[in-house]
Design a protein around this motif. Structure first.
Motif, short mmCIF file in Angstrom:
data_model
loop_
_atom_site.label_atom_id
_atom_site.label_comp_id
_atom_site.label_asym_id
_atom_site.label_seq_id
_atom_site.Cartn_x
_atom_site.Cartn_y
_atom_site.Cartn_z
N GLU A 117 -6.24 -5.69 4.42
CA GLU A 117 -6.24 -4.05 4.66
C GLU A 117 -7.22 -3.39 3.43
N ILE A 118 -6.97 -3.86 2.35
CA ILE A 118 -7.58 -3.13 1.25
C ILE A 118 -9.07 -3.47 1.62
N GLU A 119 -9.57 -4.43 1.89
CA GLU A 119 -11.06 -4.76 2.10
C GLU A 119 -11.45 -4.01 3.13
N ARG A 120 -10.79 -3.91 4.37
CA ARG A 120 -11.26 -3.18 5.42
C ARG A 120 -11.40 -1.66 5.19
N ALA A 121 -10.08 -1.22 4.74
CA ALA A 121 -9.79 0.27 4.67
C ALA A 121 -10.96 0.67 3.65
N ILE A 122 -11.13 0.07 2.61
CA ILE A 122 -12.23 0.43 1.57
C ILE A 122 -13.47 0.12 1.88
N GLY A 123 -13.78 -0.99 2.21
CA GLY A 123 -14.97 -1.61 2.49
C GLY A 123 -15.54 -0.93 3.78
N GLU A 124 -14.81 -0.85 4.75
CA GLU A 124 -15.33 -0.63 5.94
C GLU A 124 -15.20 0.72 6.29
N LEU A 125 -14.00 1.30 6.16
CA LEU A 125 -13.67 2.71 6.56
C LEU A 125 -13.87 3.70 5.53
N GLY A 126 -14.08 3.48 4.15
CA GLY A 126 -14.45 4.43 3.09
C GLY A 126 -13.04 4.86 2.47
N ALA A 127 -11.98 4.34 2.59
CA ALA A 127 -10.80 4.90 1.93
C ALA A 127 -10.94 5.03 0.43
N LEU A 128 -10.77 5.89 -0.22
CA LEU A 128 -10.74 6.23 -1.68
C LEU A 128 -9.76 5.44 -2.51
N GLY A 129 -8.71 5.03 -2.07
CA GLY A 129 -7.69 4.28 -2.59
C GLY A 129 -6.71 3.70 -1.83
N ILE A 130 -5.63 3.55 -2.34
CA ILE A 130 -4.40 2.86 -1.56
C ILE A 130 -3.23 3.72 -2.07
N GLN A 131 -2.15 3.71 -0.91
CA GLN A 131 -1.01 4.36 -1.46
C GLN A 131 0.29 3.18 -1.18
N ILE A 132 0.97 3.09 -2.44
CA ILE A 132 2.04 2.26 -2.55
C ILE A 132 3.13 3.13 -2.83
N TYR A 133 4.37 2.54 -2.63
CA TYR A 133 5.66 3.11 -3.22
C TYR A 133 6.33 2.42 -4.34
N THR A 134 7.50 3.15 -4.94
CA THR A 134 7.87 2.70 -6.05
C THR A 134 8.48 0.93 -5.98
N HIS A 135 8.75 0.65 -4.94
CA HIS A 135 8.91 -0.63 -4.68
C HIS A 135 8.96 -1.28 -3.01
N VAL A 136 8.84 -2.32 -2.98
CA VAL A 136 8.82 -2.94 -1.71
C VAL A 136 9.77 -3.51 -0.97
N ASN A 137 10.39 -2.75 -0.05
CA ASN A 137 11.61 -3.37 0.62
C ASN A 137 12.75 -3.60 -0.65
N GLY A 138 12.85 -3.18 -1.75
CA GLY A 138 13.86 -3.41 -2.61
C GLY A 138 13.00 -4.53 -3.62
N LEU A 139 11.92 -4.81 -3.61
CA LEU A 139 11.36 -5.58 -4.55
C LEU A 139 10.46 -4.88 -5.61
N PRO A 140 10.64 -5.10 -6.79
CA PRO A 140 9.77 -4.36 -8.11
C PRO A 140 8.29 -4.58 -7.89
N LEU A 141 7.69 -3.63 -8.17
CA LEU A 141 6.00 -3.91 -7.97
C LEU A 141 5.76 -4.73 -8.86
N ASP A 142 6.48 -5.03 -9.99
CA ASP A 142 5.99 -6.17 -11.06
C ASP A 142 6.38 -7.80 -10.36
N ASP A 143 6.53 -7.94 -9.31
CA ASP A 143 7.12 -9.04 -8.63
C ASP A 143 5.72 -10.05 -8.41
N PRO A 144 5.53 -11.10 -9.06
CA PRO A 144 4.08 -11.69 -8.93
C PRO A 144 3.50 -11.99 -7.76
N ARG A 145 3.99 -11.60 -6.50
CA ARG A 145 3.43 -11.53 -5.22
C ARG A 145 2.55 -10.65 -5.04
N PHE A 146 2.85 -9.46 -5.67
CA PHE A 146 1.98 -8.13 -5.64
C PHE A 146 0.77 -7.94 -6.72
#
Length: 160
Positions: A117-146
């Protein structure tokens, strides 16, 4: 007069708002209960009426809470992200003097879908950036999967 840009302006594009009404999660129900009375979030004509008196004013739009990933399982959240980003891109394309850009929502409960979705939204749709929250369903953002999400945004030199 200098242009004033509201860079953290929440919206619920009408097709996205309508789709949320068909989701049977408690999070979606809570969102709708809180946002349905605020017409300017989901009714573009009402938003334009509210901001019309302000001279030299534009908005960079982003989705209102809750995070997309909290609204459903990965396939549903990926579809919601695509719908929301498509609709924000339409607002920017059709009313560029009012909506100068948008920040893409991501389905962070699926890192591969988020990267796509990053590739599509920025590359095709022209998004300026992305919005994420302070955790992902309880997982911290420094989890390796992110890590790939942050790495890709660094490569693109775009805002998070």
């Amino acid at each position: 007069m200098a242009m004033k840009i509201d860079a953290f302006c929440h919206v619920l594009p009408k097709p996205y708002f309508d789709r949320l009404q068909r989701i049977s999660s408690a999070r979606a129900a809570n969102l709708l209960k809180r946002t349905a009375p605020i017409r300017s979030l989901w009714d573009v004509d009402e938003r334009l009426r509210v901001i019309e008196p302000f001279d030299e004013y534009a908005q960079i739009i982003s989705l209102a809470a809750p995070p997309i990933e909290s609204l459903g399982e990965p396939p549903e959240s990926a579809g919601l992200a695509r719908l929301a980003n498509d609709e924000m891109a339409v607002l920017v394309r059709t009313r560029p003097d009012t909506f100068t850009g948008f920040v893409a929502g991501l389905p962070m409960n699926d890192a591969d879908a988020a990267l796509a979705e990053i590739e599509r939204a920025i590359g095709e749709l022209g998004a300026l950036g992305i919005q994420i929250y302070t955790h992902v369903n309880g997982l911290p953002l420094d989890d390796p999967r992110f890590e790939p999400v942050f790495a890709r945004m660094a490569e693109l030199d775009r805002a998070i």
